[in-house]
Design a protein around this motif. Structure first.
Motif, PDB file in Angstrom:
ATOM      1  N   ASN A  44      -3.329  13.226  16.717  1.00 27.95           N
ATOM      2  CA  ASN A  44      -2.578  14.459  16.596  1.00 27.95           C
ATOM      3  C   ASN A  44      -1.106  14.071  16.523  1.00 27.95           C
ATOM      4  N   ARG A  45      -0.220  14.805  17.131  1.00 31.54           N
ATOM      5  CA  ARG A  45       1.223  14.566  17.023  1.00 31.54           C
ATOM      6  C   ARG A  45       1.582  13.126  17.358  1.00 31.54           C
ATOM      7  N   GLY A  46       2.303  12.508  16.446  1.00 32.93           N
ATOM      8  CA  GLY A  46       2.714  11.132  16.678  1.00 32.93           C
ATOM      9  C   GLY A  46       3.185  10.458  15.422  1.00 32.93           C
ATOM     10  N   ILE A  47       2.826   9.174  15.283  1.00 26.91           N
ATOM     11  CA  ILE A  47       3.276   8.354  14.158  1.00 26.91           C
ATOM     12  C   ILE A  47       2.074   7.734  13.458  1.00 26.91           C
ATOM     13  N   LEU A  48       2.072   7.846  12.133  1.00 26.07           N
ATOM     14  CA  LEU A  48       1.185   7.062  11.287  1.00 26.07           C
ATOM     15  C   LEU A  48       1.989   5.843  10.867  1.00 26.07           C
ATOM     16  N   LEU A  49       1.481   4.664  11.207  1.00 21.46           N
ATOM     17  CA  LEU A  49       2.139   3.408  10.864  1.00 21.46           C
ATOM     18  C   LEU A  49       1.315   2.680   9.817  1.00 21.46           C
ATOM     19  N   LEU A  50       1.894   2.478   8.638  1.00 22.46           N
ATOM     20  CA  LEU A  50       1.303   1.609   7.627  1.00 22.46           C
ATOM     21  C   LEU A  50       1.931   0.247   7.850  1.00 22.46           C
ATOM     22  N   LEU A  51       1.104  -0.748   8.162  1.00 20.90           N
ATOM     23  CA  LEU A  51       1.588  -2.045   8.623  1.00 20.90           C
ATOM     24  C   LEU A  51       1.308  -3.138   7.597  1.00 20.90           C
ATOM     25  N   GLY A  52       2.377  -3.799   7.146  1.00 19.01           N
ATOM     26  CA  GLY A  52       2.261  -4.906   6.202  1.00 19.01           C
ATOM     27  C   GLY A  52       2.715  -6.205   6.837  1.00 19.01           C
ATOM     28  N   VAL A  53       1.887  -7.243   6.690  1.00 18.36           N
ATOM     29  CA  VAL A  53       2.188  -8.543   7.293  1.00 18.36           C
ATOM     30  C   VAL A  53       2.546  -9.540   6.193  1.00 18.36           C
ATOM     31  N   GLU A  54       3.696 -10.200   6.356  1.00 18.59           N
ATOM     32  CA  GLU A  54       4.155 -11.200   5.396  1.00 18.59           C
ATOM     33  C   GLU A  54       3.824 -12.603   5.883  1.00 18.59           C
ATOM     34  N   ARG A  55       3.843 -13.556   4.963  1.00 17.74           N
ATOM     35  CA  ARG A  55       3.397 -14.922   5.275  1.00 17.74           C
ATOM     36  C   ARG A  55       4.232 -15.614   6.346  1.00 17.74           C
ATOM     37  N   ASP A  56       5.494 -15.226   6.526  1.00 20.72           N
ATOM     38  CA  ASP A  56       6.360 -15.849   7.527  1.00 20.72           C
ATOM     39  C   ASP A  56       6.369 -15.106   8.859  1.00 20.72           C
ATOM     40  N   PHE A  75      -1.619  -4.160   2.952  1.00 16.80           N
ATOM     41  CA  PHE A  75      -1.005  -5.349   2.375  1.00 16.80           C
ATOM     42  C   PHE A  75      -0.120  -5.019   1.186  1.00 16.80           C
ATOM     43  N   THR A  76      -0.336  -3.904   0.508  1.00 18.92           N
ATOM     44  CA  THR A  76       0.497  -3.559  -0.654  1.00 18.92           C
ATOM     45  C   THR A  76       1.934  -3.256  -0.244  1.00 18.92           C
ATOM     46  N   LEU A  77       2.160  -3.003   1.030  1.00 19.30           N
ATOM     47  CA  LEU A  77       3.505  -2.716   1.522  1.00 19.30           C
ATOM     48  C   LEU A  77       4.438  -3.908   1.355  1.00 19.30           C
ATOM     49  N   VAL A  78       3.895  -5.114   1.335  1.00 20.31           N
ATOM     50  CA  VAL A  78       4.720  -6.314   1.231  1.00 20.31           C
ATOM     51  C   VAL A  78       4.868  -6.800  -0.216  1.00 20.31           C
ATOM     52  N   ALA A  79       4.407  -6.017  -1.160  1.00 22.57           N
ATOM     53  CA  ALA A  79       4.476  -6.408  -2.567  1.00 22.57           C
ATOM     54  C   ALA A  79       5.919  -6.516  -3.052  1.00 22.57           C
TER      55      ALA A  79
END
Length: 145
Positions: A24-36, A79-83
């Motif tokens: 419910n109320r809060g944050i949706l976090l889309l998380l991208g991890v980079e190689r470093d 993962f597309t977030l780090v493109a």
């Protein structure tokens, strides 16, 4: 590490038609991890997500954090977030973490977020997911560490 945070009234994620996480109320976090990326960057991002002041106070100003309001957190790996989208017409993924590193840091992030906030839901790492949300505002920020 990159996190796209969205202030939401509600959000959910489905895998194969089944809801695997919802808040419910809060944050949706889309998380991208980079190689470093490493645990230190993940910890820094978690601190920012939990304490970033994007919720309104009594006067309607963005002065409250997720921790302040006791809100919920839905973490979805993306993962597309780090493109790299600077050149051409096709995204490049050379900055992305290996699946093994990505999953390890994602799982570590989720575990620490749950310990810190207690109201955490997730998608499923590496799965084809369908995300639904009601963005409140809309309020969306990119956070990088």
């Amino acid at each position: 590490m990159k996190g796209l945070i969205q202030r939401v009234n509600r959000a959910s994620v489905k895998v194969d038609g089944e809801v695997v996480g919802s808040i419910n109320r809060g944050i949706l976090l889309l998380l991208g991890v980079e190689r470093d990326d490493d645990e230190a960057r993940a910890d820094k991002l978690l601190h920012k997500v939990a304490n970033y002041r994007i919720f309104p106070d009594q006067e309607g100003r963005m002065n409250c954090s997720l921790s302040d309001i006791g809100g919920e957190l839905l973490i979805v790996s993306q993962f597309t977030l780090v493109a790299d989208t600077r050149k051409g017409m096709r995204p490049g993924f050379s900055k992305g973490a290996t699946p093994e590193l990505g999953e390890a840091l994602y799982n570590d992030f989720v575990s620490k977020a749950d310990a810190k906030l207690g109201k955490v839901s997730t998608g499923r790492f590496g799965a084809d997911m369908k995300v639904s949300l009601e963005n409140d505002g809309p309020v969306t920020f990119m956070i990088e560490t």
